[in-house]
Design an enzyme around this catalytic site. Structure first.
Site, short mmCIF file in Angstrom:
data_model
loop_
_atom_site.label_atom_id
_atom_site.label_comp_id
_atom_site.label_asym_id
_atom_site.label_seq_id
_atom_site.Cartn_x
_atom_site.Cartn_y
_atom_site.Cartn_z
N SER A 19 -7.35 -0.40 7.59
CA SER A 19 -6.90 0.59 8.56
C SER A 19 -8.07 1.15 9.35
CB SER A 19 -6.19 1.72 7.82
OG SER A 19 -6.04 2.85 8.64
N ALA B 227 0.85 -1.20 0.00
CA ALA B 227 0.00 0.00 0.00
C ALA B 227 0.88 1.24 0.00
CB ALA B 227 -0.88 0.02 1.25
N TYR C 295 -6.95 7.61 0.73
CA TYR C 295 -6.36 6.43 1.37
C TYR C 295 -7.43 5.62 2.09
CZ TYR C 295 -3.79 3.71 4.88
OH TYR C 295 -3.33 2.69 5.68
#
Length: 312
Positions: free
Chosen positions: A122, A78, A146
């Protein structure tokens, strides 16, 4: 021999995972373009793994790698910088979402069935909604490209599992700290920057008043959780990985100062746009699966300082 593919395996969490898998006797293949990871992170095990310095967005290359039909696939590749995703939304999207979907699609088309495909998401997906602790079924508010890509990719991961009979899981990391975290970026993990400042007697800039809370977790507990989840029958689920404890950043820094037996020079600055005020994981789902952390915050801070002071 059990085989595993780790994308992003030269990064902070990825390299720690690779070490543990090698220790368990796995035959490990790593794909990392070294845009954020470091080859040095894998120096001790480089002769025991297959390493490809390559971009996961090269689909043809990735298909050749996937043809090895791995037992486990850990997808950590990532562009982990939130700021980078704001500046380069499409380029980071290609890594953070498109490459993931292409991998899942190749597994589907070729009828490859790893024991587990694990995607690392996340806590950023939760955004700034006030409800705490954050449960896996809490409402989400991804505030940056993101976070949007992480959320979309975890949904693809779970839905590919349900629709096409793949054994998939996604995990949401909270605030991870520990060895091999690169402090060179201003957006890297706060504890790695604190560590660098303590080692070099430099001033640390603390954005905000330090009362912002985080659920810090030591990287070795993260790695243990990843392997534990992948080896259980758990499938088509999302798991928070944290300790389930809320700590003010300034308190964690003071704890770390005690472990280091040094005092940090702190300069306070205004909060940064997009920074989250409070974060806390509900880890009930992971606990019910049977996972128990081995380290904890205090022991993790102590070992991290020991590592940093010996390798700084």
């Amino acid at each position: 021999m059990t085989t595993a593919l780790v994308t992003g395996g030269a990064g902070f969490i990825g390299s720690n995972l690779v070490f543990e898998l090698v220790k368990k006797g796995y035959q490990v293949t790593v794909v990392d373009d070294l845009s954020m990871g470091l080859k040095a992170n894998l120096a001790e095990v480089m002769d025991q793994i297959e390493f490809h310095e390559h971009d996961v967005c090269d689909h043809e290359f990735m298909h050749q790698v996937l043809d090895h039909n791995f037992d486990y696939i850990y997808y950590l590749a990532a562009v982990a910088s939130v700021a980078d995703s704001v500046e380069r939304p499409y380029e980071t999207h290609r890594v953070n979402q498109e490459s993931v979907v292409d991998t899942l699609e190749y597994l589907r088309v070729k009828n490859l069935k790893p024991k587990k495909f694990l995607f690392t998401s996340s806590a950023a997906v939760y955004g700034n909604y006030p409800e705490l602790p954050k449960r896996e079924d809490s409402r989400v508010q991804p505030l940056t490209p993101y976070a949007v890509d992480k959320y979309a990719s975890e949904r693809y991961t779970i839905d590919y599992g349900k629709l096409y009979g793949l054994s998939t899981v996604a995990v949401r990391f909270f605030n991870v700290f520990g060895p091999r975290q690169n402090p060179s970026s201003p957006y890297s993990g706060v504890m790695s920057i604190v560590t660098k400042c303590l080692l070099n007697d430099q001033e640390f800039t603390l954005f905000g008043d330090g009362k912002q809370t985080r659920d810090f977790i030591y990287v070795k507990d993260i790695v243990n959780a990843l392997i534990f989840i992948s080896e259980t029958p758990a499938s088509n689920e999302v798991y928070n990985i944290g300790y389930g404890h809320q700590n003010a950043l300034i308190d964690v820094i003071h704890q770390y100062e005690q472990a280091a037996e040094k005092q940090l020079k702190i300069k306070f600055a205004a909060s940064r746009a997009g920074d989250i005020d409070e974060s806390l994981a509900d880890v009930t789902r992971l606990t019910k699966l049977g996972f128990k952390p081995q380290w904890g915050l205090e022991n993790g801070l102590r070992e991290y300082w020991e590592y940093a002071s010996n390798n700084g």
